[in-house]
Design a protein around this motif. Sequence first.
Motif, PDB file in Angstrom:
ATOM      1  N   SER A 138       5.795 -34.482  33.740  1.00  0.00           N
ATOM      2  CA  SER A 138       5.379 -35.306  32.612  1.00  0.00           C
ATOM      3  C   SER A 138       6.464 -35.380  31.535  1.00  0.00           C
ATOM      4  CB  SER A 138       4.093 -34.731  32.028  1.00  0.00           C
ATOM      5  OG  SER A 138       3.518 -35.623  31.124  1.00  0.00           O
ATOM      6  N   PHE A 139       7.113 -34.248  31.275  1.00  0.00           N
ATOM      7  CA  PHE A 139       8.196 -34.206  30.283  1.00  0.00           C
ATOM      8  C   PHE A 139       9.340 -35.134  30.697  1.00  0.00           C
ATOM      9  CE2 PHE A 139      12.311 -32.318  29.019  1.00  0.00           C
ATOM     10  CZ  PHE A 139      12.187 -32.421  27.641  1.00  0.00           C
ATOM     11  N   VAL A 140       9.766 -35.013  31.951  1.00  0.00           N
ATOM     12  CA  VAL A 140      10.877 -35.828  32.465  1.00  0.00           C
ATOM     13  C   VAL A 140      10.527 -37.319  32.392  1.00  0.00           C
ATOM     14  CG1 VAL A 140      12.220 -36.396  34.541  1.00  0.00           C
ATOM     15  CG2 VAL A 140      11.875 -33.997  33.897  1.00  0.00           C
ATOM     16  N   LEU A 141       9.302 -37.663  32.808  1.00  0.00           N
ATOM     17  CA  LEU A 141       8.874 -39.074  32.747  1.00  0.00           C
ATOM     18  C   LEU A 141       8.927 -39.601  31.315  1.00  0.00           C
ATOM     19  CD1 LEU A 141       5.747 -39.026  35.118  1.00  0.00           C
ATOM     20  CD2 LEU A 141       7.854 -40.300  35.505  1.00  0.00           C
ATOM     21  N   SER A 142       8.430 -38.792  30.381  1.00  0.00           N
ATOM     22  CA  SER A 142       8.400 -39.179  28.969  1.00  0.00           C
ATOM     23  C   SER A 142       9.814 -39.391  28.420  1.00  0.00           C
ATOM     24  CB  SER A 142       7.672 -38.090  28.178  1.00  0.00           C
ATOM     25  OG  SER A 142       7.339 -38.533  26.899  1.00  0.00           O
ATOM     26  N   VAL A 143      10.719 -38.474  28.780  1.00  0.00           N
ATOM     27  CA  VAL A 143      12.112 -38.562  28.313  1.00  0.00           C
ATOM     28  C   VAL A 143      12.814 -39.780  28.916  1.00  0.00           C
ATOM     29  CG1 VAL A 143      14.375 -37.409  28.398  1.00  0.00           C
ATOM     30  CG2 VAL A 143      12.333 -36.081  27.849  1.00  0.00           C
ATOM     31  N   ILE A 144      12.579 -40.030  30.211  1.00  0.00           N
ATOM     32  CA  ILE A 144      13.198 -41.191  30.881  1.00  0.00           C
ATOM     33  C   ILE A 144      12.698 -42.498  30.269  1.00  0.00           C
ATOM     34  CG2 ILE A 144      13.261 -42.497  33.071  1.00  0.00           C
ATOM     35  CD1 ILE A 144      13.292 -39.737  34.514  1.00  0.00           C
ATOM     36  N   MET A 145      11.392 -42.525  29.935  1.00  0.00           N
ATOM     37  CA  MET A 145      10.806 -43.756  29.399  1.00  0.00           C
ATOM     38  C   MET A 145      11.309 -44.126  28.005  1.00  0.00           C
ATOM     39  SD  MET A 145       6.906 -44.256  30.552  1.00  0.00           S
ATOM     40  CE  MET A 145       6.472 -42.605  30.963  1.00  0.00           C
ATOM     41  N   GLY A 146      11.679 -43.097  27.205  1.00  0.00           N
ATOM     42  CA  GLY A 146      12.130 -43.344  25.833  1.00  0.00           C
ATOM     43  C   GLY A 146      13.163 -44.454  25.714  1.00  0.00           C
ATOM     44  N   PRO A 147      14.349 -44.305  26.356  1.00  0.00           N
ATOM     45  CA  PRO A 147      15.403 -45.314  26.220  1.00  0.00           C
ATOM     46  C   PRO A 147      15.054 -46.668  26.864  1.00  0.00           C
ATOM     47  CG  PRO A 147      16.260 -43.241  27.094  1.00  0.00           C
ATOM     48  CD  PRO A 147      14.776 -43.147  27.142  1.00  0.00           C
TER      49      PRO A 147
ATOM     50  N   LEU B  38       3.909 -34.915  25.522  1.00  0.00           N
ATOM     51  CA  LEU B  38       4.109 -34.810  24.067  1.00  0.00           C
ATOM     52  C   LEU B  38       5.452 -34.172  23.722  1.00  0.00           C
ATOM     53  CD1 LEU B  38       0.531 -33.928  22.785  1.00  0.00           C
ATOM     54  CD2 LEU B  38       1.829 -36.000  22.327  1.00  0.00           C
ATOM     55  N   MET B  39       5.892 -33.191  24.511  1.00  0.00           N
ATOM     56  CA  MET B  39       7.209 -32.591  24.258  1.00  0.00           C
ATOM     57  C   MET B  39       8.310 -33.642  24.433  1.00  0.00           C
ATOM     58  SD  MET B  39       7.199 -28.626  25.542  1.00  0.00           S
ATOM     59  CE  MET B  39       7.051 -28.965  27.297  1.00  0.00           C
ATOM     60  N   GLY B  40       8.164 -34.460  25.475  1.00  0.00           N
ATOM     61  CA  GLY B  40       9.133 -35.537  25.702  1.00  0.00           C
ATOM     62  C   GLY B  40       9.090 -36.574  24.589  1.00  0.00           C
ATOM     63  N   PHE B  41       7.878 -36.954  24.187  1.00  0.00           N
ATOM     64  CA  PHE B  41       7.702 -37.969  23.137  1.00  0.00           C
ATOM     65  C   PHE B  41       8.251 -37.479  21.800  1.00  0.00           C
ATOM     66  CE2 PHE B  41       5.118 -40.140  19.859  1.00  0.00           C
ATOM     67  CZ  PHE B  41       5.459 -41.462  20.151  1.00  0.00           C
ATOM     68  N   LEU B  42       8.081 -36.177  21.528  1.00  0.00           N
ATOM     69  CA  LEU B  42       8.547 -35.609  20.256  1.00  0.00           C
ATOM     70  C   LEU B  42      10.059 -35.754  20.056  1.00  0.00           C
ATOM     71  CD1 LEU B  42       6.378 -32.434  19.649  1.00  0.00           C
ATOM     72  CD2 LEU B  42       7.004 -34.107  17.914  1.00  0.00           C
ATOM     73  N   LEU B  43      10.822 -35.836  21.150  1.00  0.00           N
ATOM     74  CA  LEU B  43      12.276 -36.032  21.034  1.00  0.00           C
ATOM     75  C   LEU B  43      12.588 -37.346  20.315  1.00  0.00           C
ATOM     76  CD1 LEU B  43      13.490 -34.877  24.578  1.00  0.00           C
ATOM     77  CD2 LEU B  43      13.499 -33.562  22.467  1.00  0.00           C
ATOM     78  N   PHE B  44      11.677 -38.319  20.443  1.00  0.00           N
ATOM     79  CA  PHE B  44      11.881 -39.630  19.811  1.00  0.00           C
ATOM     80  C   PHE B  44      11.030 -39.814  18.556  1.00  0.00           C
ATOM     81  CE2 PHE B  44      12.149 -39.910  24.467  1.00  0.00           C
ATOM     82  CZ  PHE B  44      13.466 -40.297  24.617  1.00  0.00           C
ATOM     83  N   ASN B  45      10.091 -38.876  18.333  1.00  0.00           N
ATOM     84  CA  ASN B  45       9.083 -39.052  17.292  1.00  0.00           C
ATOM     85  C   ASN B  45       9.267 -38.132  16.085  1.00  0.00           C
ATOM     86  OD1 ASN B  45       5.618 -38.392  16.810  1.00  0.00           O
ATOM     87  ND2 ASN B  45       6.571 -40.351  16.344  1.00  0.00           N
ATOM     88  N   VAL B  46      10.168 -37.115  16.215  1.00  0.00           N
ATOM     89  CA  VAL B  46      10.399 -36.238  15.057  1.00  0.00           C
ATOM     90  C   VAL B  46      11.176 -37.010  13.991  1.00  0.00           C
ATOM     91  CG1 VAL B  46      10.296 -33.982  16.190  1.00  0.00           C
ATOM     92  CG2 VAL B  46      12.460 -35.240  16.169  1.00  0.00           C
ATOM     93  N   TYR B  47      11.103 -36.509  12.762  1.00  0.00           N
ATOM     94  CA  TYR B  47      11.737 -37.201  11.632  1.00  0.00           C
ATOM     95  C   TYR B  47      13.264 -37.274  11.782  1.00  0.00           C
ATOM     96  CZ  TYR B  47      13.015 -38.327   6.834  1.00  0.00           C
ATOM     97  OH  TYR B  47      13.528 -38.933   5.719  1.00  0.00           O
ATOM     98  N   PRO B  48      13.907 -38.421  11.576  1.00  0.00           N
ATOM     99  CA  PRO B  48      13.313 -39.743  11.357  1.00  0.00           C
ATOM    100  C   PRO B  48      12.936 -40.380  12.704  1.00  0.00           C
ATOM    101  CG  PRO B  48      15.709 -39.853  11.175  1.00  0.00           C
ATOM    102  CD  PRO B  48      15.361 -38.428  11.515  1.00  0.00           C
ATOM    103  N   ALA B  49      11.689 -40.767  12.850  1.00  0.00           N
ATOM    104  CA  ALA B  49      11.171 -41.248  14.143  1.00  0.00           C
ATOM    105  C   ALA B  49      11.839 -42.555  14.566  1.00  0.00           C
ATOM    106  CB  ALA B  49       9.663 -41.451  14.044  1.00  0.00           C
ATOM    107  N   SER B  50      12.167 -42.637  15.871  1.00  0.00           N
ATOM    108  CA  SER B  50      12.689 -43.901  16.394  1.00  0.00           C
ATOM    109  C   SER B  50      11.552 -44.694  17.060  1.00  0.00           C
ATOM    110  CB  SER B  50      13.831 -43.660  17.375  1.00  0.00           C
ATOM    111  OG  SER B  50      13.469 -42.699  18.335  1.00  0.00           O
TER     112      SER B  50
END
Length: 318
Positions: free
Chosen positions: A12-21, A210-222
Amino acid sequence: MDFTFVVPVLISFVLSVIMGPIVIPMLRKMKMKQTERVEGVESHLQKAGTPTMGGVMILASIVVTSLFYVKDYPKIIPILFVTLGFGLIGFLDDYLKVVMKRSDGLFPKQKFALQIVITAVFAYYLIHVTHTPLTLLIPFSGGRYWNIGWLAIPLLFIAVIGTVNGVNFTDGLDGLASSVTVLVATFFTVVAVGTKSGIEPVTCAVVGALMGFLLFNVYPASVFMGDTGSLALGGFVASTAYMLQMPIFIIIVGMIYLIEVASVMIQVTYFKKTGGKRIFKMAPIHHHFELCGWSETRIVAVFSIITAILCLIALLAL
C-alpha cells in the motif's frame, strides 16, 4: 513470528508513493484546485490552487492492496465497502465543489441521506452476513462486553456518521487528518493482529496508504485529500471499530475527531444563542490554535502526540 501483516503495509505504501507523481499533476491539469475562504485563516489563502481530491490515492492504494487478500480474509469486505462508500460520497462532494463550481458541493440533506444508506447496508451486512454481535467491549473492564439491546442499532448510525464527520472536520491543516488517522489505524492493526480478527490486511493497507500520502501532504502540502479522503477514512475508523466490537474505543483513540466536531457544535450553538458571540476564535478548534499564533506543524505535532498517547491508553484499556 508471522510477518505477513508487514506485506500489505509495504504494498500500500509503495502504491501510494508511485501514485503521487502521477495523480498530483493530473489533478492540477484537471483544475481540481482547492479554494480557500476569504473569511478563513489569512495564511491559508496561499494554499488556494493546491490540488485537492488526493484521497483517490489513498482509496486506490487501500482497495488494490485489499484485493490481494479478500479471498482469504472475507471479513475485510464490510470495512472495504464502508471506506469506499463514504469515499465515493466525498468524491461526489469534491467534484461538485471543484469542477462544477457548486460552492457547497452536495446539499447537506443529500450528503446525510447517502451516509444513512451506506451505514444501513453496513449494519445489515454486520448482523445478517458476518453475524458480528453488536455487544460493546468495555474499556478497562478486563474483557467484559455490554449488551445494550435494540439501542445498538441507533448507536451504530450515530457512531459511524459522527466519526465520518469528525475526520472530515479534522482535515483542515496540512497532514493533520493523515497523521492522526495513521496512528488510529496502527492501533487497530495491533488489536486486529493480536486478536487474529481476520481484518488486518485492510488496517495494514490504510497504514501504508497514509504513510505514502503523508510524503505529499505534510506542510507545505503539494496535495490535499479532500472529502474523498476524509470521509473514506472516517468510514474506515468506524467500520473497523465495529468489526472488532470496539466502538466505545473510538472515543479514546479518536478523541481529536470528537473535539473537532464538538468545537464546531459549541461554536454554532453559542453563536446562535448569543446573537453573534464566539467561544473560539474560529472553529474547528485547530483554526483557533492557528489564530492564537501556533504554526500548522506545531498543531499537527501536538494533536498527533495526543493521539499516540491515547492509543497507548486504549491498549491498556483492552
